[in-house]
Write a protein that holds these residues in place. Structure first.
Motif, PDB file in Angstrom:
ATOM      1  N   ARG A  92       0.810  -1.230   0.000  1.00  0.00           N
ATOM      2  CA  ARG A  92       0.000   0.000   0.000  1.00  0.00           C
ATOM      3  C   ARG A  92       0.836   1.269   0.000  1.00  0.00           C
ATOM      4  N   GLN A  93       2.012   1.192  -0.595  1.00  0.00           N
ATOM      5  CA  GLN A  93       2.836   2.394  -0.780  1.00  0.00           C
ATOM      6  C   GLN A  93       2.529   3.072  -2.116  1.00  0.00           C
ATOM      7  N   PHE A  94       1.850   2.338  -2.982  1.00  0.00           N
ATOM      8  CA  PHE A  94       1.477   2.825  -4.306  1.00  0.00           C
ATOM      9  C   PHE A  94       0.149   3.572  -4.152  1.00  0.00           C
ATOM     10  N   LYS A  95       0.153   4.880  -4.383  1.00  0.00           N
ATOM     11  CA  LYS A  95      -1.033   5.705  -4.149  1.00  0.00           C
ATOM     12  C   LYS A  95      -1.858   5.847  -5.427  1.00  0.00           C
ATOM     13  N   LYS A  96      -3.170   5.693  -5.285  1.00  0.00           N
ATOM     14  CA  LYS A  96      -4.069   5.831  -6.424  1.00  0.00           C
ATOM     15  C   LYS A  96      -5.206   6.780  -6.064  1.00  0.00           C
ATOM     16  N   VAL A  97      -5.398   7.793  -6.911  1.00  0.00           N
ATOM     17  CA  VAL A  97      -6.462   8.771  -6.699  1.00  0.00           C
ATOM     18  C   VAL A  97      -7.368   8.779  -7.930  1.00  0.00           C
ATOM     19  N   TYR A  98      -8.662   8.772  -7.679  1.00  0.00           N
ATOM     20  CA  TYR A  98      -9.648   8.753  -8.761  1.00  0.00           C
ATOM     21  C   TYR A  98     -10.591   9.942  -8.637  1.00  0.00           C
ATOM     22  N   LEU A  99     -11.203  10.288  -9.759  1.00  0.00           N
ATOM     23  CA  LEU A  99     -12.325  11.214  -9.770  1.00  0.00           C
ATOM     24  C   LEU A  99     -13.561  10.433 -10.176  1.00  0.00           C
ATOM     25  N   ALA A 100     -14.685  10.752  -9.534  1.00  0.00           N
ATOM     26  CA  ALA A 100     -15.941  10.086  -9.854  1.00  0.00           C
ATOM     27  C   ALA A 100     -17.071  11.100  -9.795  1.00  0.00           C
ATOM     28  N   VAL A 101     -18.022  10.966 -10.699  1.00  0.00           N
ATOM     29  CA  VAL A 101     -19.252  11.753 -10.626  1.00  0.00           C
ATOM     30  C   VAL A 101     -20.342  10.810 -10.130  1.00  0.00           C
ATOM     31  N   VAL A 102     -21.001  11.204  -9.034  1.00  0.00           N
ATOM     32  CA  VAL A 102     -22.012  10.337  -8.429  1.00  0.00           C
ATOM     33  C   VAL A 102     -23.359  11.049  -8.366  1.00  0.00           C
ATOM     34  N   PHE A 152     -25.789  16.253  -8.787  1.00  0.00           N
ATOM     35  CA  PHE A 152     -24.646  15.340  -8.928  1.00  0.00           C
ATOM     36  C   PHE A 152     -23.466  15.913  -8.141  1.00  0.00           C
ATOM     37  N   SER A 153     -22.574  15.037  -7.717  1.00  0.00           N
ATOM     38  CA  SER A 153     -21.373  15.452  -6.991  1.00  0.00           C
ATOM     39  C   SER A 153     -20.122  14.922  -7.686  1.00  0.00           C
ATOM     40  N   LEU A 154     -19.096  15.771  -7.734  1.00  0.00           N
ATOM     41  CA  LEU A 154     -17.778  15.343  -8.198  1.00  0.00           C
ATOM     42  C   LEU A 154     -16.971  14.978  -6.958  1.00  0.00           C
ATOM     43  N   VAL A 155     -16.506  13.742  -6.911  1.00  0.00           N
ATOM     44  CA  VAL A 155     -15.847  13.223  -5.714  1.00  0.00           C
ATOM     45  C   VAL A 155     -14.423  12.779  -6.053  1.00  0.00           C
ATOM     46  N   LYS A 156     -13.482  13.206  -5.223  1.00  0.00           N
ATOM     47  CA  LYS A 156     -12.086  12.745  -5.326  1.00  0.00           C
ATOM     48  C   LYS A 156     -11.910  11.591  -4.357  1.00  0.00           C
ATOM     49  N   VAL A 157     -11.419  10.479  -4.842  1.00  0.00           N
ATOM     50  CA  VAL A 157     -11.311   9.261  -4.040  1.00  0.00           C
ATOM     51  C   VAL A 157      -9.855   8.821  -3.944  1.00  0.00           C
ATOM     52  N   SER A 158      -9.388   8.628  -2.720  1.00  0.00           N
ATOM     53  CA  SER A 158      -8.049   8.071  -2.493  1.00  0.00           C
ATOM     54  C   SER A 158      -8.204   6.652  -1.972  1.00  0.00           C
ATOM     55  N   LEU A 159      -7.666   5.697  -2.708  1.00  0.00           N
ATOM     56  CA  LEU A 159      -7.814   4.289  -2.338  1.00  0.00           C
ATOM     57  C   LEU A 159      -6.741   3.864  -1.344  1.00  0.00           C
ATOM     58  N   LEU A 197     -15.843   7.496 -14.025  1.00  0.00           N
ATOM     59  CA  LEU A 197     -14.778   7.141 -13.085  1.00  0.00           C
ATOM     60  C   LEU A 197     -13.456   7.266 -13.828  1.00  0.00           C
ATOM     61  N   TRP A 198     -12.507   7.984 -13.225  1.00  0.00           N
ATOM     62  CA  TRP A 198     -11.270   8.334 -13.925  1.00  0.00           C
ATOM     63  C   TRP A 198     -10.088   8.221 -12.982  1.00  0.00           C
ATOM     64  N   GLU A 218      -6.124  14.705 -16.514  1.00  0.00           N
ATOM     65  CA  GLU A 218      -7.494  15.163 -16.334  1.00  0.00           C
ATOM     66  C   GLU A 218      -8.465  14.329 -17.169  1.00  0.00           C
ATOM     67  N   PRO A 219      -9.713  14.225 -16.705  1.00  0.00           N
ATOM     68  CA  PRO A 219     -10.726  13.523 -17.497  1.00  0.00           C
ATOM     69  C   PRO A 219     -10.983  14.255 -18.817  1.00  0.00           C
ATOM     70  N   PRO A 220     -11.616  13.582 -19.758  1.00  0.00           N
ATOM     71  CA  PRO A 220     -11.898  14.220 -21.050  1.00  0.00           C
ATOM     72  C   PRO A 220     -12.891  15.374 -20.906  1.00  0.00           C
ATOM     73  N   GLU A 221     -12.852  16.291 -21.860  1.00  0.00           N
ATOM     74  CA  GLU A 221     -13.748  17.459 -21.833  1.00  0.00           C
ATOM     75  C   GLU A 221     -15.113  17.094 -22.410  1.00  0.00           C
TER      76      GLU A 221
END
Length: 231
Positions: A92-102, A152-159, A197-198, A218-221
């Protein structure tokens, strides 16, 4: 500074040990039963052409993204790099961050979700289960709401863990399925919508140079991403 390979895939960074790319949506990470073009094969072919390499090209798969998910990924160009990066993922030293619209507005603007998840391999679905369920695995993520638009919400997710379908299942479990997710939000999403999800950022220690490396994209426009103003 990114460049583009012969296959049209954006290359974010490359050295003798690593290949960091922007995975397009709807391309499998590796070959599956669909037999569609996959990232691993496309990138191997690209390296072979660009460097005029004879024979088979080595490229190690370090982590995966679900087929409908796009964003930043790293591949290893040597077995040593693959082994060391895989160790970072495992510890778990490898960090992954995602963007999601929920769907919906979350009660708390930031927080942590902890659930036990069980995968049904036959149906390729994942469900939230009780802690003592055989086969259940702990899934942990942190989230932060970065924008709100029209319900809708734009959410930043750190796994903190990398369970299958983790973000999709955990957010759906609290009543906020992802936009476009047919599997875990079929009641509120329309057929044909692209899941929002990006993979926006990855961070790890370079397997040879031992320097911290951070890559983002960044996610696509396109909607629903364009509903939110991101700095």
């Amino acid at each position: 500074m990114s460049s583009c390979g012969n296959n049209g895939i954006d290359i974010i960074f490359e050295d003798n040990h690593l290949l960091v790319v922007k995975k397009p949506v709807n391309i499998p990470t590796q070959k599956d039963k669909s037999n569609d073009s996959d990232m691993l094969t496309l990138l191997k072919e690209d390296i072979k052409k660009r460097y005029n390499k004879p024979g088979n090209v080595y490229l190690g798969l370090v982590h995966r993204l679900d087929r409908p998910v796009g964003g930043v990924m790293v591949f290893a160009k040597t077995s040593k790099a693959a082994s060391r990066l895989s160790d970072q993922v495992r510890t778990r030293q490898f960090k992954k961050v995602y963007l999601a619209v929920v769907h919906g507005i979350l009660d708390k603007l930031e927080g942590r979700l902890e659930n036990y998840l069980l995968k049904d391999t036959r149906n390729n679905t994942v469900s939230v289960v009780k802690e003592d369920t055989p086969g259940g695995k702990l899934a942990v993520l942190d989230y932060k709401v970065e924008g709100i638009y029209n319900g809708f919400s734009l959410v930043k997710v750190s796994l903190h863990t990398g369970r299958p379908h983790q973000i999709r299942v955990q957010l759906a479990n609290i009543g906020h399925p992802l936009y476009g997710d047919q599997k875990y939000g079929h009641g509120v999403n329309k057929p044909g919508q692209q899941i929002a999800l990006w993979s926006s950022e990855i961070a790890f220690v370079h397997p040879v140079l031992k320097q911290e490396m951070i890559f983002s994209c960044e996610p696509p426009e396109v909607e629903p991403w364009t509903w939110f103003n991101r700095v």
